[in-house]
Design a protein around this motif. Sequence first.
Motif, short mmCIF file in Angstrom:
data_model
loop_
_atom_site.label_atom_id
_atom_site.label_comp_id
_atom_site.label_asym_id
_atom_site.label_seq_id
_atom_site.Cartn_x
_atom_site.Cartn_y
_atom_site.Cartn_z
N HIS A 60 0.83 -1.20 0.00
CA HIS A 60 0.00 0.00 0.00
C HIS A 60 0.87 1.25 0.00
CE1 HIS A 60 1.10 -0.55 4.20
NE2 HIS A 60 0.88 0.73 4.36
N LYS A 61 0.30 2.31 -0.53
CA LYS A 61 0.96 3.61 -0.48
C LYS A 61 0.08 4.53 0.34
CE LYS A 61 3.62 4.06 -4.71
NZ LYS A 61 3.77 4.84 -5.93
N THR A 62 0.69 5.41 1.07
CA THR A 62 -0.06 6.38 1.85
C THR A 62 -0.45 7.53 0.93
OG1 THR A 62 1.22 5.84 3.80
CG2 THR A 62 0.01 7.90 3.85
N GLU A 63 -1.73 7.75 0.79
CA GLU A 63 -2.24 8.88 0.01
C GLU A 63 -3.07 9.73 0.97
OE1 GLU A 63 -2.00 9.87 -3.29
OE2 GLU A 63 -0.50 8.31 -3.63
N THR A 64 -2.81 11.02 0.98
CA THR A 64 -3.52 11.93 1.88
C THR A 64 -4.23 12.99 1.05
OG1 THR A 64 -1.76 11.60 3.51
CG2 THR A 64 -3.23 13.48 3.85
N LYS A 65 -5.47 13.25 1.37
CA LYS A 65 -6.21 14.32 0.69
C LYS A 65 -5.74 15.66 1.22
CE LYS A 65 -10.44 11.86 -0.44
NZ LYS A 65 -11.88 11.83 -0.31
N ALA A 66 -5.62 16.62 0.31
CA ALA A 66 -5.17 17.95 0.70
C ALA A 66 -5.73 18.96 -0.29
CB ALA A 66 -3.65 18.02 0.71
N ILE A 67 -5.66 20.24 0.07
CA ILE A 67 -6.07 21.33 -0.81
C ILE A 67 -4.79 22.00 -1.32
CG2 ILE A 67 -7.32 23.52 -0.97
CD1 ILE A 67 -9.13 21.09 -0.46
N CYS A 68 -4.69 22.14 -2.64
CA CYS A 68 -3.51 22.77 -3.25
C CYS A 68 -3.41 24.21 -2.77
CB CYS A 68 -3.62 22.71 -4.78
SG CYS A 68 -2.28 23.56 -5.62
N SER A 69 -2.22 24.60 -2.35
CA SER A 69 -1.99 25.95 -1.85
C SER A 69 -2.06 27.00 -2.95
CB SER A 69 -0.62 26.04 -1.17
OG SER A 69 -0.60 25.19 -0.05
N ALA A 70 -1.86 26.59 -4.20
CA ALA A 70 -1.86 27.55 -5.31
C ALA A 70 -3.24 27.70 -5.95
CB ALA A 70 -0.84 27.13 -6.37
N CYS A 71 -3.83 26.57 -6.40
CA CYS A 71 -5.09 26.66 -7.15
C CYS A 71 -6.32 26.33 -6.32
CB CYS A 71 -5.03 25.76 -8.38
SG CYS A 71 -5.00 23.99 -7.99
N LYS A 72 -6.12 25.87 -5.08
CA LYS A 72 -7.20 25.57 -4.12
C LYS A 72 -8.06 24.37 -4.51
CE LYS A 72 -5.90 29.16 -1.83
NZ LYS A 72 -4.75 28.97 -1.00
N ARG A 73 -7.59 23.55 -5.47
CA ARG A 73 -8.32 22.33 -5.81
C ARG A 73 -7.96 21.22 -4.83
NH1 ARG A 73 -6.94 21.41 -12.02
NH2 ARG A 73 -4.92 21.62 -11.04
N GLU A 74 -8.90 20.27 -4.64
CA GLU A 74 -8.60 19.12 -3.80
C GLU A 74 -7.70 18.17 -4.59
OE1 GLU A 74 -11.00 15.40 -1.97
OE2 GLU A 74 -11.73 17.37 -1.33
N THR A 75 -6.71 17.61 -3.91
CA THR A 75 -5.76 16.69 -4.54
C THR A 75 -5.36 15.64 -3.52
OG1 THR A 75 -3.70 16.58 -5.80
CG2 THR A 75 -3.73 18.08 -3.92
N THR A 76 -4.62 14.65 -3.96
CA THR A 76 -4.03 13.68 -3.04
C THR A 76 -2.53 13.76 -3.20
OG1 THR A 76 -4.18 11.88 -4.65
CG2 THR A 76 -6.00 12.10 -3.07
N VAL A 77 -1.83 13.56 -2.09
CA VAL A 77 -0.37 13.59 -2.09
C VAL A 77 0.15 12.32 -1.42
CG1 VAL A 77 -0.14 16.10 -2.16
CG2 VAL A 77 -0.38 14.97 0.04
N PRO A 78 1.34 11.84 -1.82
CA PRO A 78 1.86 10.58 -1.29
C PRO A 78 2.62 10.73 0.03
CG PRO A 78 3.29 11.36 -3.02
CD PRO A 78 2.14 12.33 -2.94
#
Length: 103
Positions: A60-78
């Motif tokens: 498994h990989k750890t994926e965390t939901k976050a809000i992009c600091s630049a465009c404010k879209r929701e994204t996932t980061v590893p």
Amino acid sequence: MEFQDKVLKCSDCGDDFVFTAGEQLFFHDKQFKNEPKRCKNCKFKRANSFGVSDGGNTPHKTETKAICSACKRETTVPFKPTQGRPVFCRECFEQRRAIAASA
């Protein structure tokens, strides 16, 4: 500099393992200061417990939901974002990397 195989003791399982001359040369070239503490099996087990890649066989990989600091879209980061540090979506991250590379 001449290197010779060394026998070291694993800090996890206590078994002896060989720190080869080739590995010592690699450590020297990379300017690593410390000798390895774990045998290959314990190193592999430890890496898997932290979700580190083992050639594509990581369960498994750890994926965390976050809000992009630049465009404010929701994204996932590893990774788990650190409070107070910006998080960027892939597109914004690539843009920032391109700008930094051209500077």
